[in-house]
Design a protein around this motif. Structure first.
Motif, PDB file in Angstrom:
ATOM      1  N   GLY A 154       0.835  -1.191   0.000  1.00 18.27           N
ATOM      2  CA  GLY A 154       0.000   0.000   0.000  1.00 18.27           C
ATOM      3  C   GLY A 154       0.871   1.242   0.000  1.00 18.27           C
ATOM      4  O   GLY A 154       2.055   1.193  -0.361  1.00 18.27           O
ATOM      5  N   THR A 155       0.304   2.358   0.380  1.00 18.13           N
ATOM      6  CA  THR A 155       1.028   3.625   0.441  1.00 18.13           C
ATOM      7  C   THR A 155       0.954   4.171   1.864  1.00 18.13           C
ATOM      8  O   THR A 155       0.187   3.675   2.698  1.00 18.13           O
ATOM      9  CB  THR A 155       0.435   4.653  -0.527  1.00 18.13           C
ATOM     10  N   GLU A 156       1.713   5.206   2.124  1.00 14.67           N
ATOM     11  CA  GLU A 156       1.640   5.838   3.439  1.00 14.67           C
ATOM     12  C   GLU A 156       0.230   6.358   3.701  1.00 14.67           C
ATOM     13  O   GLU A 156      -0.256   6.348   4.829  1.00 14.67           O
ATOM     14  CB  GLU A 156       2.659   6.972   3.518  1.00 14.67           C
ATOM     15  N   GLU A 157      -0.440   6.812   2.635  1.00 21.96           N
ATOM     16  CA  GLU A 157      -1.795   7.345   2.785  1.00 21.96           C
ATOM     17  C   GLU A 157      -2.824   6.239   2.977  1.00 21.96           C
ATOM     18  O   GLU A 157      -3.778   6.381   3.740  1.00 21.96           O
ATOM     19  CB  GLU A 157      -2.166   8.190   1.566  1.00 21.96           C
ATOM     20  N   ARG A 224       5.825   1.951   3.380  1.00 21.31           N
ATOM     21  CA  ARG A 224       4.960   1.499   2.287  1.00 21.31           C
ATOM     22  C   ARG A 224       5.189   2.423   1.103  1.00 21.31           C
ATOM     23  O   ARG A 224       5.045   3.642   1.210  1.00 21.31           O
ATOM     24  CB  ARG A 224       3.492   1.540   2.719  1.00 21.31           C
ATOM     25  N   ARG A 225       5.541   1.860  -0.033  1.00 19.38           N
ATOM     26  CA  ARG A 225       5.921   2.662  -1.186  1.00 19.38           C
ATOM     27  C   ARG A 225       4.990   2.502  -2.375  1.00 19.38           C
ATOM     28  O   ARG A 225       5.312   2.941  -3.481  1.00 19.38           O
ATOM     29  CB  ARG A 225       7.356   2.336  -1.592  1.00 19.38           C
TER      30      ARG A 225
END
Length: 373
Positions: A154-157, A224-225
Motif C-alpha cells: 500500500g502507500t503511506e496514505e 509502504r511505497r
C-alpha cells in the motif's frame, strides 16, 4: 504419456488453499492424489462464493483438479483403519488440521510411520507444531498482517493493505512441494520417510527477502511505497493517456535510454541510481508529465524498442486475451460432471519429456469411493 511424478501416491487431507494447491501441483505432474474429506465434503471452499457454476464454487475449482475423492469420518475407528490401509501403500500424507488433531484421530506421524517407514508426512498449520502460538488457527489474511507483508503493502496514505490473492497460502503450498520432493529424494538413498512441519507464518516471513534484510541491517522500519521500489528508481507505474505502464529501469544505461526517449537532459544528481532514489519525488514528477502524453500501448512499444524493461498494467480481460499466455497454454478447459465446461488457469511447469497433464476435473465428494474403499 506418464507424468514426472506418476510413481507417487499422495493422501490429501487438506482443505482451503495451501494444502490443496500443493497437492494439485503434484497431480498436474502425474502423481495419484486421493482427496480425503468427511462425508458430504469438508473442504470449506466448496461453499465459498459467489461465483458458482451450477452450484460449484470457482474457488474450489481453482485448486483441486487431477485428484480422486473419497470420504472418511476420521472420528470413527472403522474409517481410521481404512485410512491406515491407504497409508500402507502411499508415499505422502498432507494435512492442514490444527495442531493435535491428527493425534486425536490416532493418525499422527509416529503412528503412521510404523505402518509405512517410507512415508513422507507434511503438516501445514498457521504457526507450526512448536512455539507459543502453535495451537492457534492460521488464516492467510491474519498472517499477511502479522508477518510484515501488509506493513510494506500500500502507500503511506492508504495504510497497511493485504495483497489481492491469498499469497501466504500460495507460498506455503509451494514450500510444501519443495519440502516434500526434497524428502522423497532423500528417501531414495536412506529408504526412510520423514515429517515436514510447515507454518504459514514462517513462509510469509521468508518472503520478506530484501526488505527484511534491510531492516535487519539498519533497524529502520520500512515504508509502504505503493508502486515504487525501495532501492531503485525509476522503477514504478506511471499514468499514461489511457491507463498505466510499469517502467523498470535497473541500470544507468537504461536510464540514459529513457531520458533520450523523452528528450530530457537530466541534472547531474540523477546520474546514479542512488541519486535517483534520493531525488525520487522530483524524478517522478518530471517523468510523469512525459508519460501522460502517449497511450500505454505506444509507451510499451517505444520502451521495448530501446531495451527498457516495461509492461502494461492489464485488466483481466486483457490478461485472458494475451497472445503470450495463449502460446504458453496458460488457459485450459475441462469438463466437470456438475459444473459442465469449466475454464481454469493452467500449470506454469513446462517439462520437455514428461509434461503436465490435465486428466481429472476437480472431484465431487466420494467420486472414487468404490475404487479405494
Amino acid at each position: 504419456m506418464q507424468g514426472a511424478l506418476s510413481n507417487l501416491r499422495i493422501l490429501d487431507l487438506s482443505r482451503v488453499l495451501a494444502g490443496p494447491y500443493c497437492t494439485m501441483i503434484f497431480g498436474d505432474l502425474g502423481a495419484e492424489v486421493i482427496k480425503v474429506e468427511a462425508p458430504g465434503g469438508s473442504d470449506e471452499t466448496r461453499h465459498w462464493g459467489p461465483p458458482f457454476q451450477n452450484g460449484v464454487s470457482a474457488y474450489y475449482l481453482s485448486a483441486n483438479r487431477n485428484k480422486e475423492s473419497i470420504t472418511l469420518d476420521l472420528r470413527t475407528t472403522e474409517d481410521q483403519e481404512q485410512f491406515k490401509k491407504l497409508v500402507a501403500t502411499s508415499d505422502v500424507v498432507v494435512h492442514n488440521f490444527k495442531t493435535g488433531t491428527m493425534e486425536k484421530f490416532g493418525l499422527d506421524y509416529d503412528t503412521l510411520t510404523t505402518l509405512n517407514p517410507r512415508l513422507v508426512y507434511c503438516s501445514i498449520t498457521g504457526f507450526g507444531e512448536t512455539g507459543p502460538l502453535k495451537d492457534l488457527p492460521g488464516y492467510d489474511f491474519i498472517l499477511q498482517g502479522m508477518s510484515g507483508l501488509m506493513q510494506i503493502t500500500g502507500t503511506e496514505e492508504s495504510g497497511p493493505q493485504k495483497m489481492g490473492v491469498a499469497i501466504v497460502d500460495i507460498l506455503t503450498g509451494l514450500y510444501a512441494c519443495i519440502g516434500i520432493q526434497a524428502a522423497l529424494l532423500e528417501r531414495s538413498t536412506s529408504g526412510r520417510g520423514q515429517r515436514l512441519d510447515l507454518s504459514l507464518y514462517d513462509c510469509a516471513v521468508s518472503s520478506l527477502v530484501n526488505i527484511g534484510s534491510s531492516y535487519l541491517m539498519t533497524g529502520v522500519e520500512p515504508k509502504r511505497r505503493g508502486n515504487t521500489h525501495a532501492q531503485i528508481a525509476p522503477y514504478q507505474t506511471f499514468d499514461t493517456k489511457d491507463g498505466s505502464v510499469i517502467v523498470a529501469v535497473g541500470t544507468n544505461a537504461q536510464f540514459i535510454a529513457l531520458c533520450s526517449l523523452v528528450n530530457w537532459s537530466p541534472p547531474e544528481e540523477f546520474e546514479t541510481n542512488a541519486g535517483r532514489v534520493e531525488n525520487r519525488d522530483t524524478l517522478t514528477a518530471v517523468l510523469s508529465l512525459y508519460m501522460k502524453e502517449r497511450t500505454t500501448a505506444a509507451w510499451v512499444d517505444a520502451l521495448r524498442e530501446v531495451g527498457i524493461p516495461c509492461g502494461p498494467v492489464q485488466t483481466f480481460e486483457q490478461l485472458t486475451n494475451d497472445p503470450q499466455l495463449h502460446a504458453r497454454d496458460m488457459w485450459i478447459t475441462q469438463q466437470h460432471k456438475r459444473a459442465g465446461t469449466i475454464q481454469q488457469i493452467g500449470s506454469p511447469l513446462k517439462l520437455s519429456r514428461t509434461p503436465v497433464t490435465y486428466r481429472l476435473a476437480p472431484p465431487e465428494p466420494g467420486d472414487h469411493q468404490t475404487k479405494w474403499i
